[in-house]
Write a protein that holds these residues in place. Structure first.
Motif, short mmCIF file in Angstrom:
data_model
loop_
_atom_site.label_atom_id
_atom_site.label_comp_id
_atom_site.label_asym_id
_atom_site.label_seq_id
_atom_site.Cartn_x
_atom_site.Cartn_y
_atom_site.Cartn_z
N MET A 52 0.85 -1.20 0.00
CA MET A 52 0.00 0.00 0.00
C MET A 52 0.88 1.24 0.00
N ARG A 53 0.73 2.05 -1.04
CA ARG A 53 1.53 3.28 -1.13
C ARG A 53 0.94 4.33 -0.18
N SER A 54 1.75 4.71 0.81
CA SER A 54 1.24 5.54 1.90
C SER A 54 2.00 6.85 1.97
N ALA A 55 1.28 7.90 2.29
CA ALA A 55 1.88 9.24 2.39
C ALA A 55 1.64 9.79 3.79
N LEU A 56 2.73 10.17 4.46
CA LEU A 56 2.63 10.79 5.78
C LEU A 56 2.77 12.30 5.60
N LEU A 57 1.77 13.04 6.01
CA LEU A 57 1.84 14.49 5.89
C LEU A 57 2.41 15.10 7.17
N GLN A 58 3.51 15.83 7.03
CA GLN A 58 3.99 16.63 8.16
C GLN A 58 3.41 18.04 7.99
N LEU A 59 2.69 18.49 8.99
CA LEU A 59 1.97 19.77 8.90
C LEU A 59 2.43 20.71 10.01
N SER A 60 2.09 21.98 9.83
CA SER A 60 2.33 22.97 10.88
C SER A 60 1.00 23.69 11.08
N SER A 61 0.06 22.99 11.71
CA SER A 61 -1.29 23.52 11.86
C SER A 61 -1.30 24.77 12.74
N THR A 62 -2.21 25.66 12.45
CA THR A 62 -2.41 26.86 13.27
C THR A 62 -3.62 26.64 14.17
N ASP A 63 -4.10 27.71 14.78
CA ASP A 63 -5.31 27.58 15.60
C ASP A 63 -6.55 28.03 14.83
N ASP A 64 -6.47 27.94 13.50
CA ASP A 64 -7.60 28.30 12.63
C ASP A 64 -8.04 27.05 11.86
N PRO A 65 -9.08 26.35 12.34
CA PRO A 65 -9.48 25.09 11.71
C PRO A 65 -9.78 25.20 10.21
N ALA A 66 -10.39 26.29 9.78
CA ALA A 66 -10.72 26.41 8.35
C ALA A 66 -9.46 26.48 7.50
N GLU A 67 -8.50 27.25 7.98
CA GLU A 67 -7.22 27.35 7.27
C GLU A 67 -6.51 25.99 7.25
N ASN A 68 -6.51 25.31 8.37
CA ASN A 68 -5.85 23.99 8.45
C ASN A 68 -6.52 22.98 7.51
N ALA A 113 4.61 7.61 11.84
CA ALA A 113 4.43 8.74 12.75
C ALA A 113 4.42 10.04 11.95
N ALA A 114 3.22 10.53 11.68
CA ALA A 114 3.06 11.83 11.02
C ALA A 114 3.01 12.88 12.13
N ALA A 115 3.80 13.94 11.96
CA ALA A 115 3.97 14.86 13.09
C ALA A 115 3.70 16.31 12.71
N GLN A 116 3.36 17.08 13.73
CA GLN A 116 3.32 18.53 13.60
C GLN A 116 4.75 19.06 13.68
N CYS A 117 4.98 20.22 13.05
CA CYS A 117 6.32 20.78 13.04
C CYS A 117 6.26 22.29 13.11
N GLY A 118 7.37 22.87 13.51
CA GLY A 118 7.56 24.31 13.39
C GLY A 118 6.91 25.11 14.50
N THR A 119 6.84 26.38 14.27
CA THR A 119 6.27 27.32 15.24
C THR A 119 4.84 27.61 14.83
N HIS A 120 3.93 27.36 15.77
CA HIS A 120 2.51 27.45 15.46
C HIS A 120 1.94 28.79 15.94
N GLN A 178 2.81 31.02 22.13
CA GLN A 178 3.39 30.33 20.97
C GLN A 178 3.71 28.87 21.31
N ARG A 179 3.55 28.01 20.33
CA ARG A 179 3.96 26.62 20.51
C ARG A 179 4.86 26.19 19.38
N THR A 180 5.86 25.38 19.72
CA THR A 180 6.75 24.83 18.70
C THR A 180 6.72 23.32 18.83
N THR A 181 6.72 22.63 17.70
CA THR A 181 6.75 21.17 17.74
C THR A 181 7.92 20.64 16.93
#
Ligand SMILES: O=C(O)CNC(=O)[C@H](CS)NC(=O)CCC(=O)C(=O)O
Length: 276
Positions: free
Chosen positions: A1-17, A207-214, A221-224
């Motif tokens: 199964m070809r699988s893609a892990l997305l690394q994201l830097s989500s904000t606190d705006d659900p619509a934008e995310n 393990a798909a992870a959050q990254c960066g400064t949110h 501020q949060r950093t992951t």
């Protein structure tokens, strides 16, 4: 199964995310992904309880869940939404940190509420009190799919090997660890813990992870840590992200699980013992 892990830097705006996540999923599907995975709290990373109260929804009203179910159905893919922060209607007002497995018809195939809460002082200036905002789950979840049996977990769960032992004994061939790790503990522990869970279980670890400064605008501020990772059942790191958003690719196979467990059958060599 070809699988893609997305690394994201989500904000606190659900619509934008949701817009960003959906676009990244579409791009991964265009490149042949049949299984896409997103990080913990895909819908909202926030250090502000006030902000969470204002933007989070109950599961039935959550735009991320609805939007991504619709997308999975349109593209006919399997989708692990690492987790969503959701209101629950619980009397104590706490949220759920809930993972979803979405099937290719857009159906919710499994749900899992994070069991272990991150209540930890990671440095002199950095403290997390996840249980103040989130209500822990109490049930481990394994789910069969046509391509593999998946064991669900989230982030801090990674430090509790007994959970993964139980998942592996229940048939899990792929262990999901969507995360938003702290940079301090990530640098010290993330990679060896992920490899250990793969090796001791003879299972894939994704393990798909959050990254960066949110989002610093609407609260503290949060950093992951980032460093999303795919580990093979024998323990090799097949793909590792850096500290910015990106996509990792891995081809899952059941054969790799069978082979690892044949070579070292520790999973079936468990023994009962007395003491200590
Ligand atoms: O609060 C949210 O927005 C979502 N939840 C998280 O980010 C959670 C709780 S703060 N983070 C972790 O579990 C990190 C674990 C970790 O870093 C470790 O085990 O060392």
């Amino acid at each position: 199964m070809r699988s893609a892990l997305l690394q994201l830097s989500s904000t606190d705006d659900p619509a934008e995310n949701l817009a960003i996540t959906a676009a990244r999923i579409e791009a991964a599907v265009a490149e042949g992904a049949g299984f896409v995975l997103t990080p913990e709290v895909t819908n909202c990373v926030s250090a502000s309880r006030t902000r969470q109260q204002a933007v989070l929804q109950q599961e039935k009203d959550d735009i991320t869940l609805a939007g991504l179910r619709d997308l999975a159905a349109r593209r006919g893919i399997w989708l692990s939404i690492g987790s969503l922060a959701l209101k629950t209607g619980a009397a104590d007002g706490r949220f759920a940190n809930r993972s979803f497995l979405i099937g290719p018809a857009g159906d919710i195939v499994a749900r899992y509420d994070k069991i272990h809460m991150f209540d930890v002082q990671v440095s002199e200036t950095e403290t997390y009190r996840e249980s103040a905002g989130f209500r822990p789950g109490t049930a481990a979840v394994v789910v069969e799919t046509p391509f593999a049996t998946l064991g669900l977990s989230i982030c801090y769960d990674l430090r509790f090997p007994q959970l993964y032992r139980a998942l592996a004994h229940a048939g899990a061939e792929v262990l999901l660890v969507p995360s938003a790790f702290s940079p301090v503990t990530g640098a010290a522990h993330w990679q060896p813990l992920l490899r250990a869970r793969a090796i001791e279980s003879g299972a894939w670890v994704l393990a798909a992870a959050q990254c960066g400064t949110h989002d610093a605008v609407r609260g503290k501020q949060r950093t992951t840590y980032g460093h999303s990772m795919a580990v093979a059942p024998w323990g090799e790191i097949l793909a590792e992200a850096g500290e910015a958003p990106e996509v990792l690719w891995v081809d899952l196979s059941r054969e790799a699980v069978d082979k690892a467990r044949e070579r070292v059958p520790s999973l079936t060599d468990d023994r009962d013992f007395t003491g200590p």
